[in-house]
Design an enzyme around this catalytic site. Sequence first.
Site, PDB file in Angstrom:
ATOM      1  N   LYS A  89       0.847  -1.202   0.000  1.00 23.89           N
ATOM      2  CA  LYS A  89       0.000   0.000   0.000  1.00 23.89           C
ATOM      3  C   LYS A  89       0.878   1.247   0.000  1.00 23.89           C
ATOM      4  O   LYS A  89       1.869   1.322   0.737  1.00 23.89           O
ATOM      5  CB  LYS A  89      -0.891  -0.021   1.246  1.00 23.89           C
ATOM      6  CG  LYS A  89      -1.887   1.129   1.330  1.00 23.89           C
ATOM      7  CD  LYS A  89      -2.735   0.998   2.599  1.00 23.89           C
ATOM      8  CE  LYS A  89      -3.797   2.084   2.692  1.00 23.89           C
ATOM      9  NZ  LYS A  89      -4.636   1.924   3.913  1.00 23.89           N
ATOM     10  N   SER A 107      -9.382   1.891   2.907  1.00 20.27           N
ATOM     11  CA  SER A 107      -8.513   2.632   2.029  1.00 20.27           C
ATOM     12  C   SER A 107      -7.466   1.775   1.332  1.00 20.27           C
ATOM     13  O   SER A 107      -6.829   2.227   0.393  1.00 20.27           O
ATOM     14  CB  SER A 107      -7.802   3.727   2.839  1.00 20.27           C
ATOM     15  OG  SER A 107      -6.949   3.145   3.815  1.00 20.27           O
ATOM     16  N   SER A 159      -9.727  -0.322   7.151  1.00 18.12           N
ATOM     17  CA  SER A 159      -9.108  -0.235   5.819  1.00 18.12           C
ATOM     18  C   SER A 159      -8.440  -1.494   5.304  1.00 18.12           C
ATOM     19  O   SER A 159      -8.038  -1.535   4.143  1.00 18.12           O
ATOM     20  CB  SER A 159      -8.091   0.907   5.795  1.00 18.12           C
ATOM     21  OG  SER A 159      -8.754   2.150   5.751  1.00 18.12           O
TER      22      SER A 159
END
Lengths: 425, 425
Positions: A80, A149, A173
């Site tokens: 990420k 996210s 997330s």
Amino acid sequence: MTRPAPFDRADAAPGVVEIRDAVRAGRARPQAAVEACLARIAARDVAVRAFVEVGAEAALAAAGTAPTDGPLAGVPFAVKDVLDVAGLPTRMGSRAGDPRPAARDAGCVGLARLAGAIPLGKTVTAEFAGTQPTPVLNPRATSRTPGGSSSGSAAAVADGMVPLALGTQTGGSVLRPAAFCGIVGFKPSFGLYPVAGMKPAAHSFDTVGILTRSVADAAAAHAALVSDAEAEAAGAPTLGLFASHLQETVEPETQAAFDAALSRLSAAGARIVPVAPPPGFDRITEHRATINAYERARDLAGEWRAARDRLSDETLAVCERGFAIPAADYLAAREAVDAFRERCAGLLSGVDALATPTAPGPAPEGHAWAGDPRLQELWTLLHLPSLSLPMPAGAPAPLGLQLIGPRYRDRALLSTALWAEAALA
Amino acid sequence: MTRPAPFDRADAAPGVVEIRDAVRAGRARPQAAVEACLARIAARDVAVRAFVEVGAEAALAAAGTAPTDGPLAGVPFAVKDVLDVAGLPTRMGSRAGDPRPAARDAGCVGLARLAGAIPLGKTVTAEFAGTQPTPVLNPRATSRTPGGSSSGSAAAVADGMVPLALGTQTGGSVLRPAAFCGIVGFKPSFGLYPVAGMKPAAHSFDTVGILTRSVADAAAAHAALVSDAEAEAAGAPTLGLFASHLQETVEPETQAAFDAALSRLSAAGARIVPVAPPPGFDRITEHRATINAYERARDLAGEWRAARDRLSDETLAVCERGFAIPAADYLAAREAVDAFRERCAGLLSGVDALATPTAPGPAPEGHAWAGDPRLQELWTLLHLPSLSLPMPAGAPAPLGLQLIGPRYRDRALLSTALWAEAALA
């Protein structure tokens, strides 16, 4: 020795344990796994848009020197884009991110490399790991959000482009995108994985997590990151049926799928017991919102001061809200949450795990909203390990079963989840 | 309006409150304070060696645009070189640090700027905020160590080069150098200040802290960083005399100075009550060592993997020790410390603050050893706010009185310290 190429499949890259076992046994070289993943990315990411950047050359070079005897030997993984990977920029989903390549790996990325894993690239994140939608495709439900996210990490794993991705969870997330994309998401107890090289969102909650296609793959990655033995399937567990103040948010079809999953687990031998939330638990969502906004604003103070014109309206609004919160309100919320952390230890004393739906429903249609984080964020806030695995009745889109374990019993939670995954299969 | 220059003194730069009040009242411009500090640095830092880098031009430019109505209006400050300042590199006291300028301020630096403060430069830190000695001079005892790891920040404040510096404390890295250099060091409750842009050392303990010459100056900086009202002197407090398993490490002369200080506080009206450590408290130092080494190794995994040849022997040894710790030992230590955190809330329920010597003695002679962190690290570990202020009988070198407050009662602890500082004056 002829070079074997066991990973030459069109549907998906091989899994963590499959690759690791093949590489350690000398049946495959790390390059083969990297090439399989790069091929899949080349074929698919035009549509999925999970990656911000793929470091193909660096990955192939790393595959040539990665240790082949580690617990993640030869395992390609995605990261990420709020976590540093040496040689690639960390843009944090923001126009205010630093375009220069990071000098060093984040701690968790370094640990994965030391275990033999190979980072392939950076995946799309909501701006500063917040709640903004991203254009990432949900490979399992293309008309719907992949969640956020960690949307890019979840989509890359769900589409079979990588067997493993790192994400971060401040609210929901990791687990929510895992549930929406039909994969496994694991968030450890707070603070177990290193945070060096991670852009903080709200530092009292931020937790690095793992996305994989199976619980066994998550267990292998967790064991490598904490220097532990790998979880093995436990006997039939005691599961606590936990109905919080958020129970009413769960959609009827999702509740029915959850009830059916619990029936199957019960039939397979699990003992199901009701667990009631402690008094006042309904206020916890509000305390979380206070802490989250206060800390997000202050962890972004550098960007807020010097690059305000490059922040989205949504981030600006969060910062404005956060800066306006007086210290007394923040401290009262911290104190209340600390007290709940102590009380919730007792909540889990008689069970192996609590069980809830991961989200109130399947992924919402469209990309305007990345979904409701409230069912996941409770456990991030309480610093407890949590895991989402797919429920069987996932039509028209995947649904997740959330399991929550006692603090620091991360390996035991993975054992329970291995059992549940097998029982639901 | 003629331009006033009230800060033109040879002995030391003016204090936080003095500058802030003058700037807010229009009696001085921020540039005057910056110029006074730069002049002092130019005159003194050749000898003191507190700064890694001074950004004089950027500071003068910032002084021209800094808000003049904030709670730190016009206040120049120095920043420990494990915290990012936009435009200056963050070298972390290491040859493995990134030589490129940081793109953004750390959260705490950004907050200070938003309050009107002006960063002048980066101060020397022990490598990765560890225990290695540095060549920084102790301005108050030149044959002795200034302590560590925030040695540059403490020396810069003690020598009057800046009225305020930011440091970090993972063990005793703010309070010990403050005590050794005869100034005030304040470490807030864990997690109150943002951690974005801070290089983690051991993430379960890392806390940004404040170094100033007076408690009032620390109170002003704290209030600005958390958006709170400034602490005011309280009435005579109840102080808990806390004798832990480390009591025997305290040198007789230091104990005598501490006893004399307590007598003066008692004569001024403080109630002194004994407070006994909870059962098993003597094992806490060992648990801390386990968590510290486990986390330091893993927060440095990126450097360990890619830049091992640029790490000191001491850091290599810490990493080797940390990587060898199995997850079970780490988790047991985390669990034990969590339990002590709960029990120590009760410890402080009947007092305004606990009182102990900050360190077992004055700064050790020479620069080979930065001093014993054990008396300070207890409170970092327990996530409680702590503060060191100079004791009167500081010959042949300064001695610190450590006050420890209940969690989240940071402002109240500063109020108690304001009272104590006045009573000891």
